[in-house]
Structure formats: structure tokens, C-alpha cells
Design a protein around this motif. Structure first.
Motif, PDB file in Angstrom:
ATOM      1  N   PRO A   1       0.466  -1.713   0.415  1.00  0.00           N
ATOM      2  CA  PRO A   1      -0.352   0.225  -0.436  1.00  0.00           C
ATOM      3  C   PRO A   1       0.672   1.161   0.163  1.00  0.00           C
ATOM      4  O   PRO A   1       2.735   0.734   0.579  1.00  0.00           O
ATOM      5  CB  PRO A   1      -0.791  -0.249   1.635  1.00  0.00           C
ATOM      6  CG  PRO A   1       0.477  -0.853   2.255  1.00  0.00           C
ATOM      7  CD  PRO A   1       1.076  -1.652   1.579  1.00  0.00           C
ATOM      8  N   ALA A   2      -0.163   2.226  -0.397  1.00  0.00           N
ATOM      9  CA  ALA A   2       1.320   3.192  -0.929  1.00  0.00           C
ATOM     10  C   ALA A   2       1.089   4.262   1.078  1.00  0.00           C
ATOM     11  O   ALA A   2       1.776   4.162   0.908  1.00  0.00           O
ATOM     12  CB  ALA A   2       0.267   4.447  -1.492  1.00  0.00           C
ATOM     13  N   GLU A   3       0.056   4.418   1.583  1.00  0.00           N
ATOM     14  CA  GLU A   3       0.402   4.671   2.800  1.00  0.00           C
ATOM     15  C   GLU A   3      -0.703   3.558   3.580  1.00  0.00           C
ATOM     16  O   GLU A   3      -1.740   2.768   3.449  1.00  0.00           O
ATOM     17  CB  GLU A   3      -0.488   6.162   3.087  1.00  0.00           C
ATOM     18  CG  GLU A   3      -1.639   6.133   2.649  1.00  0.00           C
ATOM     19  CD  GLU A   3      -2.057   7.167   2.541  1.00  0.00           C
ATOM     20  OE1 GLU A   3      -3.328   8.143   2.912  1.00  0.00           O
ATOM     21  OE2 GLU A   3      -1.994   8.340   1.378  1.00  0.00           O
ATOM     22  N   PHE A   4      -0.307   3.338   4.973  1.00  0.00           N
ATOM     23  CA  PHE A   4      -0.846   2.634   5.925  1.00  0.00           C
ATOM     24  C   PHE A   4      -0.957   2.698   7.293  1.00  0.00           C
ATOM     25  O   PHE A   4      -0.032   3.230   7.643  1.00  0.00           O
ATOM     26  CB  PHE A   4      -0.548   1.514   5.401  1.00  0.00           C
ATOM     27  CG  PHE A   4       0.887   0.875   5.606  1.00  0.00           C
ATOM     28  CD1 PHE A   4       0.992   0.106   6.626  1.00  0.00           C
ATOM     29  CD2 PHE A   4       1.582   0.886   4.680  1.00  0.00           C
ATOM     30  CE1 PHE A   4       3.013  -0.688   7.432  1.00  0.00           C
ATOM     31  CE2 PHE A   4       2.742   0.846   5.564  1.00  0.00           C
ATOM     32  CZ  PHE A   4       3.719   0.107   6.088  1.00  0.00           C
ATOM     33  N   TYR A   5      -1.594   2.005   8.182  1.00  0.00           N
ATOM     34  CA  TYR A   5      -1.615   2.004   9.719  1.00  0.00           C
ATOM     35  C   TYR A   5      -1.149   1.033  10.007  1.00  0.00           C
ATOM     36  O   TYR A   5      -1.658  -0.134   9.595  1.00  0.00           O
ATOM     37  CB  TYR A   5      -2.968   2.483  10.638  1.00  0.00           C
ATOM     38  CG  TYR A   5      -3.147   2.331  11.892  1.00  0.00           C
ATOM     39  CD1 TYR A   5      -2.656   3.176  12.407  1.00  0.00           C
ATOM     40  CD2 TYR A   5      -4.105   1.196  12.153  1.00  0.00           C
ATOM     41  CE1 TYR A   5      -3.227   3.442  13.076  1.00  0.00           C
ATOM     42  CE2 TYR A   5      -3.896   1.388  13.594  1.00  0.00           C
ATOM     43  CZ  TYR A   5      -3.929   2.684  14.035  1.00  0.00           C
ATOM     44  OH  TYR A   5      -4.235   2.726  15.680  1.00  0.00           O
ATOM     45  N   GLN A   6       0.166   1.163  10.634  1.00  0.00           N
ATOM     46  CA  GLN A   6       0.793   0.130  11.548  1.00  0.00           C
ATOM     47  C   GLN A   6       0.454  -0.266  13.045  1.00  0.00           C
ATOM     48  O   GLN A   6       0.498   0.645  13.980  1.00  0.00           O
ATOM     49  CB  GLN A   6       1.945  -0.241  11.220  1.00  0.00           C
ATOM     50  CG  GLN A   6       2.714  -1.346  11.964  1.00  0.00           C
ATOM     51  CD  GLN A   6       4.568  -1.626  11.012  1.00  0.00           C
ATOM     52  OE1 GLN A   6       4.936  -0.499  11.001  1.00  0.00           O
ATOM     53  NE2 GLN A   6       4.644  -2.152  10.042  1.00  0.00           N
ATOM     54  N   ARG A   7       0.063  -1.087  13.545  1.00  0.00           N
ATOM     55  CA  ARG A   7      -0.062  -1.627  14.971  1.00  0.00           C
ATOM     56  C   ARG A   7       1.377  -1.889  16.207  1.00  0.00           C
ATOM     57  O   ARG A   7       2.140  -2.310  14.937  1.00  0.00           O
ATOM     58  CB  ARG A   7      -1.306  -2.382  15.126  1.00  0.00           C
ATOM     59  CG  ARG A   7      -2.869  -1.570  15.102  1.00  0.00           C
ATOM     60  CD  ARG A   7      -4.241  -2.647  15.114  1.00  0.00           C
ATOM     61  NE  ARG A   7      -5.076  -2.694  14.676  1.00  0.00           N
ATOM     62  CZ  ARG A   7      -5.777  -1.800  15.115  1.00  0.00           C
ATOM     63  NH1 ARG A   7      -5.250  -0.984  17.009  1.00  0.00           N
ATOM     64  NH2 ARG A   7      -7.030  -1.059  14.765  1.00  0.00           N
ATOM     65  N   GLN A   8       0.704  -1.977  17.312  1.00  0.00           N
ATOM     66  CA  GLN A   8       2.158  -2.297  18.174  1.00  0.00           C
ATOM     67  C   GLN A   8       2.431  -3.312  17.497  1.00  0.00           C
ATOM     68  O   GLN A   8       1.922  -4.286  17.757  1.00  0.00           O
ATOM     69  CB  GLN A   8       2.213  -2.110  19.443  1.00  0.00           C
ATOM     70  CG  GLN A   8       1.309  -0.598  19.980  1.00  0.00           C
ATOM     71  CD  GLN A   8      -0.396  -1.040  19.735  1.00  0.00           C
ATOM     72  OE1 GLN A   8      -0.912  -1.223  18.841  1.00  0.00           O
ATOM     73  NE2 GLN A   8      -0.753  -0.206  20.876  1.00  0.00           N
ATOM     74  N   LYS A   9       4.270  -4.233  18.020  1.00  0.00           N
ATOM     75  CA  LYS A   9       4.433  -5.633  17.159  1.00  0.00           C
ATOM     76  C   LYS A   9       3.719  -5.810  16.533  1.00  0.00           C
ATOM     77  O   LYS A   9       3.234  -7.352  16.287  1.00  0.00           O
ATOM     78  CB  LYS A   9       4.737  -5.939  18.770  1.00  0.00           C
ATOM     79  CG  LYS A   9       4.885  -5.355  20.338  1.00  0.00           C
ATOM     80  CD  LYS A   9       6.516  -5.900  20.050  1.00  0.00           C
ATOM     81  CE  LYS A   9       7.436  -5.754  21.749  1.00  0.00           C
ATOM     82  NZ  LYS A   9       8.427  -5.598  20.912  1.00  0.00           N
TER      83      LYS A   9
END
Length: 200
Positions: free
Chosen positions: A105-113
Motif C-alpha cells: 500500500p502507498a500509505e497504511f496504519y501499523q499497530r504495535q509489535k
């Protein structure tokens, strides 16, 4: 009269002391929270790379198609990361071979660990490089392995919670060295690569 003035002065001093103690306590709590939850550096690895149609013509023009899977890992326990953009370049011996045509993806959201894979596609037709770089690339191709450099400039926001949402913007620079086995037809596959360097 003097006793009243002195009483007001003592009352003012006590209020100031209490306010100072409160501010100091809040600052200490914020410091402890920051030390416990501060964002850690992103970790990056090349999961795979597929090279096709690598050719050198007229001793200076390079053509190729390259697909790379980049694995990004958020090592923080309490901090989430927004990846706003990933600007990717491909280089050989410092010579620019091209920019990414697509990043998914060009932009995304990443959670912890958590680890996330990013697919990067690069291609070039008749990219002009110096004669020395072209000769070295042709030599490496003949030896069966070419060493390329992937440069990723990211724009991220670290997000953690404390008295509401707080976001910290950073621009990590990811640098990956990729040694891809190459066949005579200019194609090759790398199933896994070394860890990339990440600098802020």
C-alpha cells in the motif's frame, strides 16, 4: 496590620509551593510515561525480490523490471505508526536507476509489535548511467549475481495516547542492499534478504 500582611505572604508562598509541586509531579509522570512508551526505530527487511529483463545496451543504457517485497516491523509496545508516504529509489554503485512506479500500500496504519509487507515495483528502459557503472553491472550479471541498493525515504507519524492523542512526525531513511542471483536472460529471484539499515 503587619500580621495580616505576613499572613497573606505566607498564604501566597504556600500556594506557589503547592503549584510548583503539582507541576513537578505532572512533569515527572509525563517523563516516566515517555520513557516507557517512546517509539522505537522501525525495522526493515527485504522479504523477496524478483528481477526480470536486465540488459545493458550501448555500454551505458540499462533496462530492467524489479519487484521487491519490503517487510516493515513496528517494535514498539505502546506506539502505533501511520506511514504517510514511501518514496523509493533503486541505485547501482551510487547511480540512480529509477523511482518506484507503484508502492502497495502507498500509505497504511501499523499497530504495535506488528509486521506489514509493502510491494514495490520499479522499472527502467534505457536508463543512462556512467560507462564504469554499466561495465560493472554487465560484469556482475555475467558472474550470476548483481548487487543493487534500495533507498526508501518514509514519512511517518508515531501515535500514542496521553491526555488525548499525541502524534510525532519523523522521516526515517531505509537503506537496503540486495544481491540478486541473475540468469543469462536477465531474470532472477531472491527469496530472502538481509536486514536493512534505518536512520532518523
Amino acid at each position: 496590620m503587619a500580621s495580616r500582611v505576613q499572613g497573606r505572604s505566607n498564604c501566597c508562598c504556600q500556594c506557589c509551593f503547592k503549584l510548583f509541586a503539582f507541576v513537578l509531579s505532572v512533569g515527572f509522570v509525563v517523563l516516566i510515561y515517555w520513557l516507557a512508551s517512546q517509539p522505537r526505530y522501525i525495522k526493515a527487511t527485504i522479504s523477496s525480490a524478483q528481477l526480470a529483463n536486465l540488459t545493458v545496451t550501448n555500454a551505458t543504457a540499462v533496462s530492467y523490471t524489479l519487484g521487491v517485497t519490503l517487510r516493515l516491523y513496528n517494535p514498539s509496545l505502546r506506539v502505533k505508526i501511520y506511514y504517510d508516504s514511501l518514496d523509493t529509489e533503486l541505485r547501482f554503485r551510487g547511480e540512480l536507476l529509477g523511482h518506484a512506479s507503484t508502492t502497495s500500500p502507498a500509505e497504511f496504519y501499523q499497530r504495535q509489535k506488528r509486521s506489514d509487507n509493502v510491494s514495490v515495483n520499479l522499472s527502467g528502459t534505457g536508463v543512462v548511467v556512467s560507462g564504469d557503472a554499466a561495465a560493472e553491472l554487465e560484469k556482475e550479471k555475467g558472474e550470476g549475481k548483481v548487487s543493487l541498493e534500495l533507498a526508501v525515504d518514509a514519512r511517518v507519524r508515531y501515535k500514542f495516547f496521553f491526555f488525548g492523542t499525541i502524534k510525532i512526525r519523523q522521516k526515517p531513511r531505509i537503506r537496503c542492499s540486495v544481491a540478486i542471483p541473475v540468469k543469462a536472460d536477465g531474470g532472477g529471484v531472491l527469496s530472502s534478504g538481509d536486514r536493512c539499515s534505518v536512520k532518523y
